[in-house]
Design a protein around this motif. Structure first.
Motif, PDB file in Angstrom:
ATOM      1  N   LEU A 156     -15.387 -10.344  -2.179  1.00  0.00           N
ATOM      2  CA  LEU A 156     -14.769  -9.248  -1.438  1.00  0.00           C
ATOM      3  C   LEU A 156     -13.352  -9.590  -1.011  1.00  0.00           C
ATOM      4  CD1 LEU A 156     -17.660  -7.948   0.852  1.00  0.00           C
ATOM      5  CD2 LEU A 156     -16.760  -6.927  -1.238  1.00  0.00           C
ATOM      6  N   THR A 157     -13.121 -10.856  -0.664  1.00  0.00           N
ATOM      7  CA  THR A 157     -11.762 -11.279  -0.294  1.00  0.00           C
ATOM      8  C   THR A 157     -10.809 -11.124  -1.470  1.00  0.00           C
ATOM      9  OG1 THR A 157     -12.663 -12.850   1.316  1.00  0.00           O
ATOM     10  CG2 THR A 157     -10.393 -13.190   0.590  1.00  0.00           C
ATOM     11  N   ILE A 158     -11.273 -11.539  -2.648  1.00  0.00           N
ATOM     12  CA  ILE A 158     -10.440 -11.393  -3.844  1.00  0.00           C
ATOM     13  C   ILE A 158     -10.193  -9.910  -4.149  1.00  0.00           C
ATOM     14  CG2 ILE A 158     -10.333 -11.800  -6.333  1.00  0.00           C
ATOM     15  CD1 ILE A 158     -11.916 -14.363  -5.868  1.00  0.00           C
ATOM     16  N   LEU A 159     -11.245  -9.096  -3.989  1.00  0.00           N
ATOM     17  CA  LEU A 159     -11.101  -7.664  -4.240  1.00  0.00           C
ATOM     18  C   LEU A 159     -10.111  -7.037  -3.271  1.00  0.00           C
ATOM     19  CD1 LEU A 159     -12.004  -5.128  -5.750  1.00  0.00           C
ATOM     20  CD2 LEU A 159     -13.885  -4.903  -4.115  1.00  0.00           C
ATOM     21  N   ARG A 160     -10.193  -7.400  -1.982  1.00  0.00           N
ATOM     22  CA  ARG A 160      -9.227  -6.883  -0.999  1.00  0.00           C
ATOM     23  C   ARG A 160      -7.813  -7.310  -1.348  1.00  0.00           C
ATOM     24  NH1 ARG A 160     -13.185  -8.448   2.819  1.00  0.00           N
ATOM     25  NH2 ARG A 160     -11.992 -10.347   3.219  1.00  0.00           N
TER      26      ARG A 160
ATOM     27  N   ILE B 268      -4.783  -4.822  -2.119  1.00  0.00           N
ATOM     28  CA  ILE B 268      -3.591  -4.825  -1.268  1.00  0.00           C
ATOM     29  C   ILE B 268      -2.341  -5.142  -2.083  1.00  0.00           C
ATOM     30  CG2 ILE B 268      -2.464  -6.013   0.655  1.00  0.00           C
ATOM     31  CD1 ILE B 268      -5.242  -6.359   1.901  1.00  0.00           C
ATOM     32  N   LEU B 269      -2.446  -6.170  -2.956  1.00  0.00           N
ATOM     33  CA  LEU B 269      -1.284  -6.531  -3.763  1.00  0.00           C
ATOM     34  C   LEU B 269      -1.060  -5.550  -4.905  1.00  0.00           C
ATOM     35  CD1 LEU B 269      -1.687 -10.422  -4.009  1.00  0.00           C
ATOM     36  CD2 LEU B 269      -0.266  -9.094  -2.440  1.00  0.00           C
ATOM     37  N   GLY B 270      -2.144  -4.934  -5.390  1.00  0.00           N
ATOM     38  CA  GLY B 270      -1.990  -3.995  -6.503  1.00  0.00           C
ATOM     39  C   GLY B 270      -1.378  -2.676  -6.088  1.00  0.00           C
ATOM     40  N   LEU B 271      -1.546  -2.291  -4.802  1.00  0.00           N
ATOM     41  CA  LEU B 271      -1.004  -1.019  -4.354  1.00  0.00           C
ATOM     42  C   LEU B 271       0.524  -0.957  -4.470  1.00  0.00           C
ATOM     43  CD1 LEU B 271      -1.563   1.757  -3.154  1.00  0.00           C
ATOM     44  CD2 LEU B 271      -1.444   0.729  -0.875  1.00  0.00           C
ATOM     45  N   PRO B 272       1.284  -1.978  -3.981  1.00  0.00           N
ATOM     46  CA  PRO B 272       2.746  -1.910  -4.153  1.00  0.00           C
ATOM     47  C   PRO B 272       3.161  -1.858  -5.622  1.00  0.00           C
ATOM     48  CG  PRO B 272       2.167  -3.574  -2.534  1.00  0.00           C
ATOM     49  CD  PRO B 272       0.894  -3.153  -3.187  1.00  0.00           C
TER      50      PRO B 272
END
Length: 443
Positions: free
Chosen positions: A181-185, A189-193
């Motif tokens: 879940l940490t990797i997914l978050r 988060i990084l994929g959104l920008p």
């Protein structure tokens, strides 16, 4: 378009709204995806723990004799069972063995407890920090002193006589799942920008694509306004000059000449305004107000007869070639169809030298009717062919001005054809003449 401040500002605003809306949608989808993953994983883990606990419960209960008392049969059924007070080192081989054919120790743990919650025996790697008296609720989410999470199920065990024996507890460490879940978050988060950068580029391109037809319409409107003002300026200037001359005129003959000139310019203004009003009606899709069956044979014959005098004065031969033995009917407005064909014939007469010939042909196919106007005139250059149906466009401007044309005839004819669900095509060669083909749907 890039040099126009209004369209640039509108494009930036449109792209900004695209980015904002898509960013909100992506954020909502990302949160929803994260929640769905959590729910699905929790559901799968519950199902697996419930299945394991059910299988072990059914396997252990027949061997239980006294409440909270262990026997050899239970120890044989659960290899690696460590009783309370014993030191049981867990080797790598034991970690990978299966218990009762369905339970794998790696990542899982098992406990047998009393009814009061005291641990009697364990299997597997027990969570550190919660080895004392524990809760016996059916579903539990635990966290030890090191911050590691566990998901646990507790099932009541009974002896073969039906008396309550204790509890069977099976748990699963959530460390691996929490890391996932940490990797997914982190990816979300990084994929959104990064996604927003791509959306920004796509939004700028899409906004430009959306603004292009609007800009073309705006440019055509500007050109139309400029051309209309240019066409109106000449007759108005002539009228103004004639009025001033009439004020200084000393005899009736001079006044009469000025009045004739004013009448000609007034007629030119009237024709231009009438054409502009017709174009406005076509743009508003209200040109067809009296649709009825129209016989094209009669329409073409009438037109050829009426325009014979104009053709004779220009020393041009005008003929009709009706290759159809029966009347051809289409649904349309007679006056507009008349105007469409008349414009093409008149255009041919104006641009055909003396001794030339104009032929109007009527043929039909299975679904369409073809009206062709062929002349032996001066022709149109290839670079001008795409422009001849534009409003106020004229080939050889000096010649067009001498005929009094304003460059609206072909554009009106094309608009009327499209209003009747048809089209106009042209094939022309310089010095050899032009062939205009009107294609209209049959009833």
């Amino acid at each position: 378009m890039n040099q126009n401040q209004i369209f640039n500002r509108t494009r930036r605003q449109l792209a900004g709204w695209y980015i904002l809306v898509m960013g909100l949608l992506l954020s909502i989808c990302g949160v929803a995806l994260y929640q769905v993953v959590i729910y699905s994983q929790e559901y799968i883990l519950r199902q697996k723990l419930q299945s394991l606990s059910g299988a072990l419960h059914d396997s252990i209960e027949p061997f239980l004799e006294e409440p909270a008392q262990m026997n050899d049969n239970v120890k044989k059924l659960l290899p690696g069972l460590c009783l309370k007070g014993e030191v049981c080192p867990l080797t790598r081989d034991v970690e990978r063995r299966h218990i009762a054919g369905v339970f794998q120790q790696e990542g899982y743990y098992l406990r047998l407890t009393t009814l009061s919650g005291q641990v009697l025996a364990t299997v597997g790697q027990q969570p550190v920090g919660i080895n004392g008296k524990i809760s016996t609720e059916f579903w539990q989410r635990l966290e030890n002193s090191e911050g590691q999470s566990f998901y646990q199920i507790s099932v009541l065990l009974r002896t073969h006589t039906g008396a309550s024996w204790g509890y069977l507890q099976i748990g699963r460490s959530l460390v691996e799942w929490n890391n996932y879940l940490t990797i997914l978050r982190l990816l979300l988060i990084l994929g959104l920008p990064f996604a927003m950068l791509l959306i920004g580029g796509a939004s700028w391109w899409l906004s430009g694509l959306a603004m292009r037809p609007i800009y073309e319409s705006y440019r055509q409107m500007q050109q139309f306004t400029s051309d209309a003002a240019h066409e109106l300026r000449t007759p108005l200037a002539v009228l103004q000059s004639s009025i001033e001359e009439m004020r200084l005129a000393k005899d009736l003959e001079e006044v009469s000449l000025n009045l004739e000139m004013m009448e000609r310019q007034n007629f030119r203004l009237f024709s231009l305004v009438k054409d502009l009003l017709l174009i406005s009606r076509i743009d508003q899709q209200s040109v067809l107000t009296n649709i009825q069956p129209c016989c094209l044979n009669e329409l073409i014959i009438d037109l050829v007869e009426e325009l014979q005098e104009l053709a004779l004065s220009a020393r041009v031969t005008l003929t009709a070639d009706l290759l159809i033995g029966e009347s051809i009917l289409i649904n349309g407005e007679p006056s507009q169809l008349y105007r469409m064909v008349s414009n093409l014939i008149t255009n041919g007469i104006q641009y055909t030298p003396s001794g030339g010939q104009i032929t109007v042909t009527l043929t039909s196919t299975e679904h369409n009717v073809l009206i062709q106007v062929q002349d032996t005139g001066i022709g149109i250059s290839p670079e001008e062919l795409p422009l001849i149906f534009d409003r106020f466009y004229r080939t050889q401007s000096d010649r067009a001005r001498s005929t009094g044309g304003a460059g609206l005839g072909l554009s009106i004819a094309s608009a009327i054809a499209h209003a009747h669900k048809g089209s106009i095509k042209v094939h022309s060669q310089l010095g050899k003449g032009s062939l205009f083909t009107i294609e209209l749907p049959l009833n």
